[in-house]
Write a protein that holds these residues in place. Sequence first.
Motif, mmCIF file in Angstrom:
data_model
loop_
_atom_site.group_PDB
_atom_site.id
_atom_site.type_symbol
_atom_site.label_atom_id
_atom_site.label_comp_id
_atom_site.label_asym_id
_atom_site.label_seq_id
_atom_site.Cartn_x
_atom_site.Cartn_y
_atom_site.Cartn_z
ATOM 1 N N ARG A 174 0.956 -1.104 -0.053
ATOM 2 C CA ARG A 174 -0.023 0.046 0.126
ATOM 3 C C ARG A 174 0.849 1.114 -0.111
ATOM 4 N N GLY A 175 0.344 2.130 -0.671
ATOM 5 C CA GLY A 175 1.256 3.627 -0.830
ATOM 6 C C GLY A 175 1.650 3.873 0.323
ATOM 7 N N ARG A 176 2.983 4.462 0.297
ATOM 8 C CA ARG A 176 3.654 4.798 1.655
ATOM 9 C C ARG A 176 3.691 6.382 1.791
ATOM 10 N N GLY A 177 2.968 7.145 1.056
ATOM 11 C CA GLY A 177 2.926 8.585 1.039
ATOM 12 C C GLY A 177 1.850 9.192 2.023
ATOM 13 N N GLY A 178 0.999 8.332 2.325
ATOM 14 C CA GLY A 178 -0.050 8.989 3.360
ATOM 15 C C GLY A 178 -1.540 8.176 3.245
ATOM 16 N N MET A 198 -2.909 -1.805 -7.546
ATOM 17 C CA MET A 198 -4.357 -1.310 -8.241
ATOM 18 C C MET A 198 -4.418 -0.117 -8.897
ATOM 19 N N LYS A 199 -3.571 0.642 -8.187
ATOM 20 C CA LYS A 199 -3.513 1.917 -9.031
ATOM 21 C C LYS A 199 -2.783 2.059 -10.263
ATOM 22 N N ALA A 200 -1.952 1.067 -10.274
ATOM 23 C CA ALA A 200 -1.162 0.941 -11.489
ATOM 24 C C ALA A 200 -2.128 0.097 -12.678
ATOM 25 N N CYS A 251 7.184 10.426 -9.428
ATOM 26 C CA CYS A 251 7.381 10.057 -8.030
ATOM 27 C C CYS A 251 7.154 11.480 -6.999
ATOM 28 N N ASN A 252 6.417 11.238 -5.952
ATOM 29 C CA ASN A 252 6.120 12.323 -5.162
ATOM 30 C C ASN A 252 7.175 12.207 -3.850
ATOM 31 N N ALA A 253 8.173 13.057 -4.279
ATOM 32 C CA ALA A 253 9.139 13.278 -3.360
ATOM 33 C C ALA A 253 9.195 14.774 -2.722
ATOM 34 N N ASP A 254 7.930 14.991 -2.366
ATOM 35 C CA ASP A 254 7.753 16.473 -1.774
ATOM 36 C C ASP A 254 7.962 16.300 -0.265
ATOM 37 N N GLU A 255 7.722 15.144 0.391
ATOM 38 C CA GLU A 255 7.911 14.743 1.769
ATOM 39 C C GLU A 255 7.756 16.300 2.742
ATOM 40 N N SER A 256 6.706 16.559 2.732
ATOM 41 C CA SER A 256 6.552 17.774 3.633
ATOM 42 C C SER A 256 5.623 17.595 4.736
ATOM 43 N N GLU A 257 5.134 16.469 5.015
ATOM 44 C CA GLU A 257 4.130 16.407 6.117
ATOM 45 C C GLU A 257 5.206 16.495 7.461
ATOM 46 N N CYS A 296 1.996 20.867 -2.269
ATOM 47 C CA CYS A 296 2.448 20.157 -3.603
ATOM 48 C C CYS A 296 2.739 18.750 -3.202
ATOM 49 N N GLY A 297 2.617 18.278 -1.981
ATOM 50 C CA GLY A 297 2.774 16.982 -1.828
ATOM 51 C C GLY A 297 1.300 16.265 -2.123
ATOM 52 N N GLU A 298 0.086 16.916 -1.990
ATOM 53 C CA GLU A 298 -1.164 16.396 -2.464
ATOM 54 C C GLU A 298 -0.787 16.263 -3.776
ATOM 55 N N GLU A 299 -1.363 14.919 -4.438
ATOM 56 C CA GLU A 299 -1.029 14.455 -5.838
ATOM 57 C C GLU A 299 -1.310 15.488 -6.951
ATOM 58 N N THR A 300 -2.599 16.007 -6.949
ATOM 59 C CA THR A 300 -2.953 16.916 -7.903
ATOM 60 C C THR A 300 -2.407 18.439 -7.833
ATOM 61 N N ILE A 339 1.057 8.264 -9.859
ATOM 62 C CA ILE A 339 1.966 8.951 -8.948
ATOM 63 C C ILE A 339 2.147 8.525 -7.713
ATOM 64 N N ASN A 340 3.439 7.972 -7.302
ATOM 65 C CA ASN A 340 3.651 7.322 -6.157
ATOM 66 C C ASN A 340 4.662 8.015 -5.079
ATOM 67 N N ASN A 341 4.644 7.674 -3.793
ATOM 68 C CA ASN A 341 5.743 8.362 -2.976
ATOM 69 C C ASN A 341 7.184 7.392 -3.313
ATOM 70 N N VAL A 342 8.063 8.079 -2.793
ATOM 71 C CA VAL A 342 9.488 7.538 -3.103
ATOM 72 C C VAL A 342 9.615 6.301 -2.461
ATOM 73 N N GLU A 343 9.076 6.096 -1.183
ATOM 74 C CA GLU A 343 9.298 4.566 -0.626
ATOM 75 C C GLU A 343 8.534 3.573 -1.273
ATOM 76 N N THR A 344 7.352 3.809 -1.811
ATOM 77 C CA THR A 344 6.460 2.971 -2.367
ATOM 78 C C THR A 344 7.230 2.602 -3.822
ATOM 79 N N LEU A 345 7.710 3.547 -4.509
ATOM 80 C CA LEU A 345 8.239 3.236 -5.648
ATOM 81 C C LEU A 345 9.848 2.366 -5.533
ATOM 82 N N CYS A 355 -9.355 19.312 -1.228
ATOM 83 C CA CYS A 355 -8.628 18.312 -0.877
ATOM 84 C C CYS A 355 -8.657 18.053 0.443
ATOM 85 N N VAL A 356 -7.741 17.180 0.965
ATOM 86 C CA VAL A 356 -7.823 16.879 2.415
ATOM 87 C C VAL A 356 -6.856 17.498 3.179
ATOM 88 N N LEU A 357 -6.312 18.679 2.815
ATOM 89 C CA LEU A 357 -5.460 19.548 3.604
ATOM 90 C C LEU A 357 -6.215 20.262 4.849
#
Lengths: 438, 216, 817
Positions: A51-55, A62-64, A78-84, A169-173, A205-211, A386-388
Amino acid sequence: MTNVLLFDHIDEPGLNTIDVFERRGGYEMARRALGLQPEELIDTLKASGLRGRGGAGFPLGMKASFIPKGTMQKYVVCNADESEPGTFKDRELMQKNPHQLIEGLIIAAYAVQATKAFIYIRGEYVLQADILDDALIEARRAGYIGERIFGSDFSLDLHVHRGAGAYICGEETGLLDSLEGRRGNPRLKPPFPANQGLYQGPTLINNVETLATTPVILRMGGEEYAKLGVANSAGTKLISISGNVQRPGNYEIELGMSSRDIIFGLAGGPDEGRSVKFWFPGGSSSPVLTADDLDLGYDFDSLAKAGSMLGSGAIIVVDDSNAVVDVALKLAQFYRHESCGKCTPCREGTNWTVHMLERIRSGEATPMDLDIMASVQENIIGHCLCVLGDAMAMPIASMIVKFRAEFEEHIEAARQRNPLLGAVPISDEPVLIAGAAH
Amino acid sequence: MAEFASQPIDPATVRRFEHGSRVPGWDEAVDLTKDPAIVPDLATTPVPDELRSAIEAEMAKYPDTRSASIPALFHVQARYGWCTPEGIEQAAAVMSLTPGYLVSVASFYDMLDLQPVGKNRVYVCTNISCSLRGADDLYDALLTAAGDDPDMFVRGFECLGACDIAPMASINGAYVGPIALDEVPTLMAQIRAGEEPLPAKQLSRRACVDPKAHAS
Amino acid sequence: MPRPEERFVTFTLDGREVSAPENAMLVDGAEFGDVEIPVFCYQPKLGAPVGACRMCLVEIEGIPKLQTACSTPVKDGMVVHTQTTRVKEAQQSVVEFLLINHPLDCPVCDKGGECPLQDITFGWGGGKSRFAEPKRHFQKPLALSPLIAIDRERCILCYRCVRFSQEISEDYQLVLHDRGAHTFVGTFDGHPYVAPFSGNIIELCPVGALTSQAYRFRARPWDVEGGGSICTLCPAQCNVTFTVRDERVLRVLGRDHAEVDDGWLCDKGRFAYQSVHVDERITQPMLRDGGELRPVTWERALTDAAAALTRAGGAVGAIVGGETTNEEGFLLAHLLREALDSKDLDCRPAGGPAEALRVALAQPAAQATVPDLEFAHAVLVLDCEPVDDMPVLDLRLRKGVRRNGVKLAVASSRPSSLDPNATATVRFAPGAGEAFLAALNAALGGGGHLDELAPRAGADADEIRALAKLLRGNGGDRDVVILWGERLTSGARGDHAARGLLNVARHLGLMDGREGAGLLEIPAGTNGRGLREAGVLPTEDGRDTAAIGAAAAAGELAALYLMHVDPLEDLPDRDTWVRGLDKASTVIAHAAFLTEGIREHATIVFPAESYAEKEGTMVHPDGRLQRLRRAIGRPGDTRPEWQVLSDLSRRLGADPGILTGAMISTQLFAAVPYYAGVTLEEIGGRGVRWPQRPAAAAYPQADLGPFGLETPPLAAHANGSLRLGTFRSIWASTEVSVSPALRFLTPSQRAELSPGDAERLGLRQGDRVVVGTNGHSVSATVALRESMPAGSVFLETSLGVDGANALDGPLVEVRPA
Ligand SMILES: Cc1cc2nc3c(=O)[nH]c(=O)nc-3n(C[C@H](O)[C@H](O)[C@H](O)COP(=O)(O)O)c2cc1C
Ligand code: SF4
Ligand code: FES
């Protein structure tokens, strides 16, 4: 050994160079992947249960599989924004083992037949972005990125794109808009990025750790990987622990481990004489848990059942020397600062919440303000684009519920300190708007 | 009941109304003597060659050249110290965008400065994890130490993704921490001298804390 | 591009079955069930919904979260609730959030009484405030431009204005600054937001944050009445509503017509109403007396005019300006032909192709409509600049490209503001339209050799080849629209260009009556099309405009009749006209302003009605008959001009027998065979396209080609000097320069040069220069443009003495002043 997958030899000198990486078996999985059918790859990813590691924790396979087939231009980002707040795991991976991420990206890109890919890295990560850029140069030179990679028919163009400082910018869209050169405002969904993402093309779009985990999965086999962890939470996870613990840092755990073992066993717990007051299990956006919840298994389902979430896997521990109001204010200030401003409840709700918390601290609030604050959080949750907005409202709401007595005490104490006390009228009646319309 | 670490706030200092933003403008009317800011024509907007080629190289990376907005603004900032109106116009001319488009993008992001700032950028993380470990005091100390040195730009920043070295700061892009209050004078001196700040506390040299990472 | 087809489906709305078009957004679909869902950010004109304000949240069964009705398409069987407690609480909370920062200064706000925020607060708000914090305060109002004031306290960040600037007009000047709660609307570095369509943001703003500097504090919604009519300031003929208070027009608003203006107005249309009420207006008949024009009575003016026309004994030429209605043109033609026995009558500023070719080009079957521009596969913009020539079409073209993937091609001499949106561009030498068409004809498989013809046009053969490929597409079955400017077929070689255009159109299948494809001409004057149809053209051996000018200069015409036209401002060849106006012993003019030609040369002036005072009809370039309706009374002694014309005719013995404006319309509809049966009622407020009516079958037949084309003349070789190109700016008009709000936009002459030419001539940006040919010259300021083709210089026309009308090309010298 099985539960050290991503951090295996992470500090080996030179691992960030292609030579050492390949000596350790790097890029073998990418090579192997290119010999498979994309569908086989997606099946393996599905079987792994990753499962995705970004949040959000959405299953990668499934996403793929949602990415449409066909000849249109597709993208992997690759979502490497890591700002949480509290999260810093991707940083360590990219800094020390950049090629693993590149390899993961190659595998994912081939699986969805995307020929253009970007790593969107937060601009503050200068060192890590430079390292990735260097690694890309090596990978290009080796023929792993570019035209007909690994001598196959598949081509992949990959660039590092640096952000410039915006949590949203960590939110995928929001990330996609930012990558397209705009302000990083989230987009309305649907359409989802898998259908219309970057430049309107299907985008994974996936998180660094996921990829970075995909080569591991390929090496182990999907089923084998799925055996790690617990139900619905397969595999290992990088955990960032910070705040009031003695050994803050990143740890790789097998999902399902007890939270107490992580916080106390790995990170050493709070300083001598201090105790855990509350903790954020999955970054600052997750509703807080208290000392009573320390025996929860650290996995998606257990945390969700307890009313919180695993999020990005970032545990922030707050000990009993801190006032909940102070933490709440920091939190609200962060989300106010980072709200993109596009949708009303988030833009105004975060701002209002900060104001109310400031008034509580300055002794200008009454317990009625707590009710208003709680209701404002309710008015944010589920109403944003979005969910911010929710990401502030859920933890704040959880604090009000779990620490209401302390809030009230704080309000009273601050009022006592307030030299203007008495000058501020207290009324139980809400003030009527003087004719909003006419 | 927990003791309150919270400092009492003097109500007199509580802002009576909200104002201000990170870029000036809320209170400003336009200057009616100026021409409208349309896409600047390269024929009338001289752009330094290096800047132009740097931006064009960024544009070449993307299917849609507009994607190069942030990189282009970073180049402007690197050249002029901040995103100056002239610099933005130059980037806009190269990218065939309006300067308004670029200023809108720039103002969205924390790392792009639309006002002149000191050349040493010191971002002090003041988010939860760092503040639990003394970041607010560190920030005050750094602000005080910087004084009115025009070369020093100290600002609080949201979580920089380095809570493991809390309290920390990013000094011209390099992450340093944990910074003890008594290290502040040394740190400032190093920044002013252009030396590597607190070499022993550079994140780049820090090993992973997970014992398993070293076990096998 | 296939147009979306509507299919109705049934969904449940608040427990009732409602039938609505499938995929309509729920907000719109709900209206079919008489349910209003409140919105702020949603505005279909602005394109895809953004879902930002969250005002429109509704509950949809099967979806746990509330959904935005503005972005959720109606689906068959959907079950929607808009009245549940959950929805109401969400709506109240959004209103509460929005009011946090809103100053509630409604009593002094221009929007009060017509404010969506007021209405929605009243209808969907909670009615209480829980916000104890102080409100934000800013300086207000501030100038955003000379036309628009901004009040940032009132802004609720619905993004409509910036979306307009970025996605509709694409000028990208109005942007958001900062983010989150600090977000505000502004421009770059204090530059004003000045753009051709900027005023639309005033109408879009759902609160009083953006107000019209010209309208601020002039009236309250309950003080005013609205009068629907059309704007006659350019051929776009946008549908407008005049806001009228005490017989004064105080404001112009769009009266959305999807097939005409798409709901937008240009700033000229929005603000030039001020010209209706300026002191400069002529409101009395005048007579030249001792060298000066002096006011006289109507009787005196009419008697003198009748006498002078009688004296002229048929040696009368009449020129009719584009803002003349069909009825006025029709009556003037009657006056000339029946009462004065003259055939020298024209409404085209530079003549046009022979009658048979004109008829061929205007074949009903070959006419494209305005919406076709938005749905065609490809649109060729040919020898025109929409933003100057027919502004609102510029927005339509951008929309087609942006939303429907229309492939846009631009073929012009001067770089176009649409170039960045175009898939193909071709530059040809100024005036070489004919050669370009011959070359395109060859590229499309007609006769001749592209590689020989392209250089004759001063164009690049490969560019033309690429254009031909784009227009033809892969299959043959493509809808192409050619949007072309009148200048293409005017002038001495207009016939040849017309034949070239017909050949090209035929190759692209535009003459076959295919829906969605065709030709669309932008006439030089607002009602150019209608006037031609009403017969305001030279008949048989009658003289056209240029010939009338020449004849007058040669002393062959005793009287000139100028209907809404000042030859010195509006027509080419200024020199000839100065002489012609001098020589003619009588110059009768219908005019609203004493522009140079009228002031210096007219002997009798009749006051012209403004467009807000007129009744009558005009024809839109795509064949739509539209009605002008009177919104205010006429100032001073102004009389209906049809009455003046009718009166004169009667005095000259050819009484047209009309007593009301409507009677002439009826005569006109009866006189034009393909208008047969049209009535004013049928035209109504939305107009009617005659080419779509059955009577269009009565349109005359003509030879549609293919024609053998003559080898076109070689484009002038610059050889040291520069080719002269001209254009007319949207702002070059008397209405603009007399309107206080718009005056600042009045252009001054600039010489647009390529950087290379400028360097060769030792000129820099901003230098003053003199541009001239054999004896004539105008002064100008150098304006460099990277995209300007080398070897040409472009100047503006219609700027009075410094207008390029004074020069005759093809080559000019540019030297420092
Ligand atoms: C406000 C917000 C911030 C986010 N920040 C990040 C982030 O910094 N890094 C990240 O990987 N995902 C972040 N996400 C989650 C992404 O939207 C997205 O779910 C994720 O990149 C998907 O990748 P995954 O499936 O591999 O986790 C954020 C989401 C939200 C709503
Ligand atoms: S929830 Fe916040 S961050 Fe997300 S779109 Fe709305 S304003 Fe932007
Ligand atoms: S109208 Fe739907 S979100 Fe604004």
